[in-house]
Design a protein around this motif. Structure first.
Motif, PDB file in Angstrom:
ATOM      1  N   VAL A 177     -86.849  23.417  64.683  1.00 25.48           N
ATOM      2  CA  VAL A 177     -88.046  22.573  65.179  1.00 25.48           C
ATOM      3  C   VAL A 177     -87.741  22.076  66.824  1.00 25.48           C
ATOM      4  CG1 VAL A 177     -89.181  20.429  65.609  1.00 25.48           C
ATOM      5  CG2 VAL A 177     -89.217  21.780  63.515  1.00 25.48           C
ATOM      6  N   SER A 178     -86.372  21.889  67.048  1.00 26.43           N
ATOM      7  CA  SER A 178     -85.829  21.793  68.744  1.00 26.43           C
ATOM      8  C   SER A 178     -86.359  22.694  69.143  1.00 26.43           C
ATOM      9  CB  SER A 178     -84.537  20.726  68.554  1.00 26.43           C
ATOM     10  OG  SER A 178     -84.645  20.181  68.142  1.00 26.43           O
ATOM     11  N   VAL A 179     -85.002  24.340  69.075  1.00 24.77           N
ATOM     12  CA  VAL A 179     -85.122  25.961  69.198  1.00 24.77           C
ATOM     13  C   VAL A 179     -86.952  25.966  69.927  1.00 24.77           C
ATOM     14  CG1 VAL A 179     -84.827  27.819  68.851  1.00 24.77           C
ATOM     15  CG2 VAL A 179     -83.295  26.167  68.361  1.00 24.77           C
ATOM     16  N   ALA A 180     -88.001  25.755  68.770  1.00 22.85           N
ATOM     17  CA  ALA A 180     -89.614  26.349  69.327  1.00 22.85           C
ATOM     18  C   ALA A 180     -89.623  25.475  70.484  1.00 22.85           C
ATOM     19  CB  ALA A 180     -90.053  25.963  67.166  1.00 22.85           C
ATOM     20  N   GLN A 181     -89.249  23.761  70.195  1.00 23.46           N
ATOM     21  CA  GLN A 181     -90.639  23.083  71.217  1.00 23.46           C
ATOM     22  C   GLN A 181     -89.256  23.457  72.929  1.00 23.46           C
ATOM     23  OE1 GLN A 181     -88.669  19.482  69.551  1.00 23.46           O
ATOM     24  NE2 GLN A 181     -90.934  18.968  69.114  1.00 23.46           N
ATOM     25  N   ALA A 182     -87.541  24.027  72.910  1.00 24.08           N
ATOM     26  CA  ALA A 182     -87.011  24.588  73.958  1.00 24.08           C
ATOM     27  C   ALA A 182     -87.699  25.910  74.476  1.00 24.08           C
ATOM     28  CB  ALA A 182     -85.417  24.538  73.637  1.00 24.08           C
ATOM     29  N   ARG A 183     -88.490  26.594  73.558  1.00 23.18           N
ATOM     30  CA  ARG A 183     -89.232  27.989  73.845  1.00 23.18           C
ATOM     31  C   ARG A 183     -87.571  28.417  74.250  1.00 23.18           C
ATOM     32  NH1 ARG A 183     -94.572  27.970  72.575  1.00 23.18           N
ATOM     33  NH2 ARG A 183     -95.591  26.323  71.931  1.00 23.18           N
ATOM     34  N   SER A 184     -88.788  29.296  75.439  1.00 21.43           N
ATOM     35  CA  SER A 184     -87.663  30.889  76.315  1.00 21.43           C
ATOM     36  C   SER A 184     -87.030  29.584  77.559  1.00 21.43           C
ATOM     37  CB  SER A 184     -87.889  30.987  76.793  1.00 21.43           C
ATOM     38  OG  SER A 184     -89.035  31.075  78.022  1.00 21.43           O
ATOM     39  N   SER A 185     -86.361  28.381  77.725  1.00 17.69           N
ATOM     40  CA  SER A 185     -86.124  27.423  78.755  1.00 17.69           C
ATOM     41  C   SER A 185     -84.961  27.772  78.212  1.00 17.69           C
ATOM     42  CB  SER A 185     -86.159  26.223  78.446  1.00 17.69           C
ATOM     43  OG  SER A 185     -85.572  25.190  79.482  1.00 17.69           O
ATOM     44  N   LEU A 186     -83.456  27.995  79.427  1.00 17.86           N
ATOM     45  CA  LEU A 186     -82.141  28.151  79.316  1.00 17.86           C
ATOM     46  C   LEU A 186     -81.520  26.299  79.521  1.00 17.86           C
ATOM     47  CD1 LEU A 186     -79.657  29.329  79.319  1.00 17.86           C
ATOM     48  CD2 LEU A 186     -79.746  29.200  82.385  1.00 17.86           C
ATOM     49  N   ALA A 187     -82.585  25.839  80.065  1.00 16.73           N
ATOM     50  CA  ALA A 187     -82.009  24.276  79.177  1.00 16.73           C
ATOM     51  C   ALA A 187     -82.184  23.535  78.349  1.00 16.73           C
ATOM     52  CB  ALA A 187     -82.551  23.094  80.619  1.00 16.73           C
ATOM     53  N   GLY A 188     -82.996  24.586  77.556  1.00 19.01           N
ATOM     54  CA  GLY A 188     -83.889  23.913  76.599  1.00 19.01           C
ATOM     55  C   GLY A 188     -82.377  24.012  75.138  1.00 19.01           C
ATOM     56  N   TRP A 189     -82.066  25.191  76.276  1.00 20.04           N
ATOM     57  CA  TRP A 189     -81.265  26.361  74.666  1.00 20.04           C
ATOM     58  C   TRP A 189     -79.807  24.979  74.617  1.00 20.04           C
ATOM     59  CZ3 TRP A 189     -80.593  29.785  70.314  1.00 20.04           C
ATOM     60  CH2 TRP A 189     -81.697  29.691  70.653  1.00 20.04           C
ATOM     61  N   VAL A 190     -79.396  25.491  75.486  1.00 21.01           N
ATOM     62  CA  VAL A 190     -78.129  24.943  76.189  1.00 21.01           C
ATOM     63  C   VAL A 190     -78.155  23.410  75.249  1.00 21.01           C
ATOM     64  CG1 VAL A 190     -76.516  23.822  78.038  1.00 21.01           C
ATOM     65  CG2 VAL A 190     -78.027  26.176  78.343  1.00 21.01           C
ATOM     66  N   ALA A 191     -78.713  22.885  75.876  1.00 28.22           N
ATOM     67  CA  ALA A 191     -78.995  20.901  75.107  1.00 28.22           C
ATOM     68  C   ALA A 191     -79.284  21.115  73.351  1.00 28.22           C
ATOM     69  CB  ALA A 191     -80.386  20.536  75.611  1.00 28.22           C
ATOM     70  N   VAL A 192     -80.172  22.031  72.723  1.00 31.63           N
ATOM     71  CA  VAL A 192     -80.046  22.376  71.826  1.00 31.63           C
ATOM     72  C   VAL A 192     -78.567  22.018  71.248  1.00 31.63           C
ATOM     73  CG1 VAL A 192     -80.668  23.657  69.586  1.00 31.63           C
ATOM     74  CG2 VAL A 192     -82.650  22.586  71.482  1.00 31.63           C
ATOM     75  N   ILE A 193     -77.552  23.661  71.403  1.00 34.38           N
ATOM     76  CA  ILE A 193     -76.693  24.558  71.183  1.00 34.38           C
ATOM     77  C   ILE A 193     -75.140  22.782  71.171  1.00 34.38           C
ATOM     78  CG2 ILE A 193     -74.461  25.837  71.917  1.00 34.38           C
ATOM     79  CD1 ILE A 193     -77.074  27.876  72.373  1.00 34.38           C
ATOM     80  N   VAL A 194     -75.785  21.900  72.642  1.00 34.64           N
ATOM     81  CA  VAL A 194     -74.605  21.437  73.273  1.00 34.64           C
ATOM     82  C   VAL A 194     -74.700  20.387  71.405  1.00 34.64           C
ATOM     83  CG1 VAL A 194     -73.829  19.638  74.299  1.00 34.64           C
ATOM     84  CG2 VAL A 194     -74.453  21.674  75.150  1.00 34.64           C
ATOM     85  N   ALA A 195     -75.992  20.105  71.858  1.00 28.51           N
ATOM     86  CA  ALA A 195     -76.140  18.784  70.689  1.00 28.51           C
ATOM     87  C   ALA A 195     -75.194  19.318  69.505  1.00 28.51           C
ATOM     88  CB  ALA A 195     -77.767  18.441  70.684  1.00 28.51           C
ATOM     89  N   VAL A 196     -75.853  20.718  68.619  1.00 26.80           N
ATOM     90  CA  VAL A 196     -75.641  21.389  67.039  1.00 26.80           C
ATOM     91  C   VAL A 196     -73.765  20.784  67.338  1.00 26.80           C
ATOM     92  CG1 VAL A 196     -75.585  22.940  66.506  1.00 26.80           C
ATOM     93  CG2 VAL A 196     -77.434  22.481  66.914  1.00 26.80           C
ATOM     94  N   VAL A 197     -73.238  21.081  68.646  1.00 29.21           N
ATOM     95  CA  VAL A 197     -71.878  21.217  68.036  1.00 29.21           C
ATOM     96  C   VAL A 197     -71.168  19.324  68.068  1.00 29.21           C
ATOM     97  CG1 VAL A 197     -69.689  21.879  69.974  1.00 29.21           C
ATOM     98  CG2 VAL A 197     -71.182  23.322  69.481  1.00 29.21           C
ATOM     99  N   ILE A 198     -71.657  18.752  69.205  1.00 30.41           N
ATOM    100  CA  ILE A 198     -71.317  17.654  69.443  1.00 30.41           C
ATOM    101  C   ILE A 198     -71.255  16.468  68.614  1.00 30.41           C
ATOM    102  CG2 ILE A 198     -71.410  15.287  70.439  1.00 30.41           C
ATOM    103  CD1 ILE A 198     -71.700  16.603  73.289  1.00 30.41           C
ATOM    104  N   ALA A 199     -72.873  16.691  67.801  1.00 35.14           N
ATOM    105  CA  ALA A 199     -73.070  16.036  66.255  1.00 35.14           C
ATOM    106  C   ALA A 199     -72.184  16.650  65.350  1.00 35.14           C
ATOM    107  CB  ALA A 199     -74.634  16.675  65.415  1.00 35.14           C
TER     108      ALA A 199
END
Length: 211
Positions: free
Chosen positions: A134-156
């Protein structure tokens, strides 16, 4: 230079908070200790690392390929968001109501519990996978959104690794009451997040409907 171009702080906060309350580090401590009871301390540390690696790998695979899977099955982002919100709400109710499925049974003592059931489905389960998709879908093609999701997954997952790595010490420090309190708080936060996902999806459906 505007940092928002490369990192979406709001997306990070939402994804990280959702993952943490779904993964439920305090609630994972007694499960981890139960599943690894027959292992020595060195093997428990190795199991914590292996389980974390399996979980993050599975979740990132779905994060990358999730959109293609949705397109193949002809599922809209709103449908995923609505069903994901319902699923997360059910998980929240389990946390709030204190339902416990018990210690998962691997069926074979030779099975590496770090892979199954710790890595998946306890960590990389339906709730965490849907939340990231869902987060990736909300980020769509935004580079900032993709980076935020990946960082969130790693830190979690770093938080989850630390909870399992020091599970024995944390269990003694928090005690049963402390673990239960944190679990209830996590359930309340997850219920609020799930409700917001459902409401947003419903509003989008209504707005896009043609009567």
């Amino acid at each position: 230079m505007n940092i928002d171009v490369f990192f979406d702080a709001a997306m990070f906060a939402t994804t990280f908070t959702t993952l943490i309350v779904i993964l439920d580090p305090p609630g994972t401590i007694p499960v981890f200790l139960g599943l690894t009871a027959r292992l020595n301390r060195a093997e428990q540390r190795r199991a914590a690392l292996q389980a974390t690696a399996v979980s993050i790998s599975v979740i990132l695979i779905f994060a990358v390929l999730g959109q293609q899977i949705l397109h193949l099955l002809q599922i809209s982002m709103e449908a995923l968001q609505l069903s994901g919100g319902v699923l997360l709400f059910l998980v929240a109710m389990e946390l709030l109501m204190g339902q416990d499925s018990g210690e998962p049974d691997t069926g074979d003592a030779r099975v590496n519990v770090a892979l199954v059931p710790l890595g998946t489905p306890l960590l990389a389960g339906p709730g965490s996978i849907v939340a990231v998709m869902v987060s990736v879908a909300q980020a769509r093609s935004s580079l900032a959104g993709w980076v935020a999701v990946i960082v969130a997954v790693v830190i979690a997952h770093i938080v989850m690794w630390a909870a399992m790595r020091f599970s024995l010490e944390l269990s003694r420090f928090l005690g049963p009451g402390g673990i239960m309190l944190l679990t209830k708080i996590s359930g309340l936060l997850l219920a609020a997040i799930a409700t917001q996902l459902v409401m947003t999806a419903v509003f989008i459906f209504i707005k896009s409907a043609h009567f």
